[in-house]
Motif scaffolding. Structure first.
Motif, PDB file in Angstrom:
ATOM      1  N   GLU A  24       0.851  -1.177   0.000  1.00  0.00           N
ATOM      2  CA  GLU A  24       0.000   0.000   0.000  1.00  0.00           C
ATOM      3  C   GLU A  24       0.891   1.232   0.000  1.00  0.00           C
ATOM      4  N   THR A  25       0.434   2.280  -0.671  1.00  0.00           N
ATOM      5  CA  THR A  25       1.159   3.542  -0.688  1.00  0.00           C
ATOM      6  C   THR A  25       0.174   4.677  -0.467  1.00  0.00           C
ATOM      7  N   TRP A  26       0.545   5.611   0.381  1.00  0.00           N
ATOM      8  CA  TRP A  26      -0.244   6.795   0.638  1.00  0.00           C
ATOM      9  C   TRP A  26       0.526   8.007   0.153  1.00  0.00           C
ATOM     10  N   VAL A  27      -0.186   8.948  -0.445  1.00  0.00           N
ATOM     11  CA  VAL A  27       0.405  10.221  -0.837  1.00  0.00           C
ATOM     12  C   VAL A  27      -0.219  11.278   0.063  1.00  0.00           C
ATOM     13  N   GLU A  28       0.638  12.001   0.768  1.00  0.00           N
ATOM     14  CA  GLU A  28       0.160  13.041   1.672  1.00  0.00           C
ATOM     15  C   GLU A  28       0.710  14.381   1.204  1.00  0.00           C
ATOM     16  N   THR A  29      -0.106  15.409   1.301  1.00  0.00           N
ATOM     17  CA  THR A  29       0.338  16.751   0.941  1.00  0.00           C
ATOM     18  C   THR A  29       0.081  17.688   2.111  1.00  0.00           C
ATOM     19  N   ALA A  30       0.902  18.715   2.197  1.00  0.00           N
ATOM     20  CA  ALA A  30       0.738  19.722   3.243  1.00  0.00           C
ATOM     21  C   ALA A  30       1.193  21.066   2.692  1.00  0.00           C
ATOM     22  N   ALA A  31       0.445  22.095   3.011  1.00  0.00           N
ATOM     23  CA  ALA A  31       0.818  23.440   2.590  1.00  0.00           C
ATOM     24  C   ALA A  31       2.039  23.902   3.389  1.00  0.00           C
ATOM     25  N   VAL A  32       2.936  24.592   2.718  1.00  0.00           N
ATOM     26  CA  VAL A  32       4.120  25.175   3.359  1.00  0.00           C
ATOM     27  C   VAL A  32       4.266  26.616   2.879  1.00  0.00           C
ATOM     28  N   ASN A  33       5.106  27.374   3.553  1.00  0.00           N
ATOM     29  CA  ASN A  33       5.381  28.772   3.192  1.00  0.00           C
ATOM     30  C   ASN A  33       4.090  29.580   3.089  1.00  0.00           C
ATOM     31  N   ASP A  34       3.269  29.511   4.130  1.00  0.00           N
ATOM     32  CA  ASP A  34       1.999  30.253   4.176  1.00  0.00           C
ATOM     33  C   ASP A  34       1.106  29.947   2.985  1.00  0.00           C
ATOM     34  N   GLY A  35       1.095  28.684   2.545  1.00  0.00           N
ATOM     35  CA  GLY A  35       0.226  28.261   1.457  1.00  0.00           C
ATOM     36  C   GLY A  35       0.772  28.503   0.069  1.00  0.00           C
ATOM     37  N   ARG A  36       2.011  29.000  -0.049  1.00  0.00           N
ATOM     38  CA  ARG A  36       2.598  29.260  -1.365  1.00  0.00           C
ATOM     39  C   ARG A  36       3.310  28.046  -1.940  1.00  0.00           C
ATOM     40  N   ARG A  53       4.248   7.454   1.538  1.00  0.00           N
ATOM     41  CA  ARG A  53       4.473   6.465   2.586  1.00  0.00           C
ATOM     42  C   ARG A  53       3.976   5.134   2.062  1.00  0.00           C
ATOM     43  N   SER A  54       4.761   4.092   2.236  1.00  0.00           N
ATOM     44  CA  SER A  54       4.411   2.806   1.656  1.00  0.00           C
ATOM     45  C   SER A  54       4.667   1.680   2.657  1.00  0.00           C
ATOM     46  N   VAL A  55       3.814   0.662   2.593  1.00  0.00           N
ATOM     47  CA  VAL A  55       3.969  -0.551   3.397  1.00  0.00           C
ATOM     48  C   VAL A  55       4.116  -1.712   2.424  1.00  0.00           C
ATOM     49  N   VAL A  56       5.116  -2.540   2.666  1.00  0.00           N
ATOM     50  CA  VAL A  56       5.400  -3.655   1.761  1.00  0.00           C
ATOM     51  C   VAL A  56       5.410  -4.953   2.558  1.00  0.00           C
ATOM     52  N   SER A  57       4.659  -5.930   2.086  1.00  0.00           N
ATOM     53  CA  SER A  57       4.697  -7.274   2.641  1.00  0.00           C
ATOM     54  C   SER A  57       4.376  -8.245   1.513  1.00  0.00           C
ATOM     55  N   LEU A  58       5.336  -9.059   1.138  1.00  0.00           N
ATOM     56  CA  LEU A  58       5.154  -9.971   0.014  1.00  0.00           C
ATOM     57  C   LEU A  58       4.451 -11.265   0.396  1.00  0.00           C
ATOM     58  N   GLY A  59       4.450 -11.591   1.673  1.00  0.00           N
ATOM     59  CA  GLY A  59       3.826 -12.829   2.103  1.00  0.00           C
ATOM     60  C   GLY A  59       4.612 -14.069   1.698  1.00  0.00           C
ATOM     61  N   LEU A  60       5.906 -13.912   1.501  1.00  0.00           N
ATOM     62  CA  LEU A  60       6.774 -15.029   1.112  1.00  0.00           C
ATOM     63  C   LEU A  60       7.496 -15.588   2.329  1.00  0.00           C
ATOM     64  N   PRO A  61       8.079 -16.780   2.191  1.00  0.00           N
ATOM     65  CA  PRO A  61       8.913 -17.302   3.286  1.00  0.00           C
ATOM     66  C   PRO A  61      10.077 -16.344   3.575  1.00  0.00           C
ATOM     67  N   LEU A  62      10.570 -16.384   4.769  1.00  0.00           N
ATOM     68  CA  LEU A  62      11.664 -15.518   5.226  1.00  0.00           C
ATOM     69  C   LEU A  62      11.323 -14.037   5.068  1.00  0.00           C
TER      70      LEU A  62
END
Length: 59
Positions: A2-14, A21-30
């Motif tokens: 899964e991957t999330w894209v987050e945004t935030a205003a900086v520099n007083d909105g300019r 952010r990503s979570v990885v799980s292949l579900g494989l052995p080891l």
């Protein structure tokens, strides 16, 4: 995976900060090894995606 894209205003909105952010799980052995390799590969993909986004924005 899964991957999330987050945004935030900086520099007083300019500006906008983009954070992936990503979570990885292949579900494989080891999972301690296979999930770590998958996460490392995913990190490279996310870095490239942010580079492309930055290039698109800057023209």
């Amino acid at each position: 995976m899964e991957t999330w894209v987050e945004t935030a205003a900086v520099n007083d909105g300019r500006g906008t900060r983009v954070h992936f952010r990503s979570v990885v799980s292949l579900g494989l052995p080891l999972p301690a090894l296979t999930d770590r390799v998958a996460a490392w590969k995913r990190q490279g993909e996310l870095d490239r995606a942010l580079d492309v986004l930055a290039a698109d924005i800057s023209g």
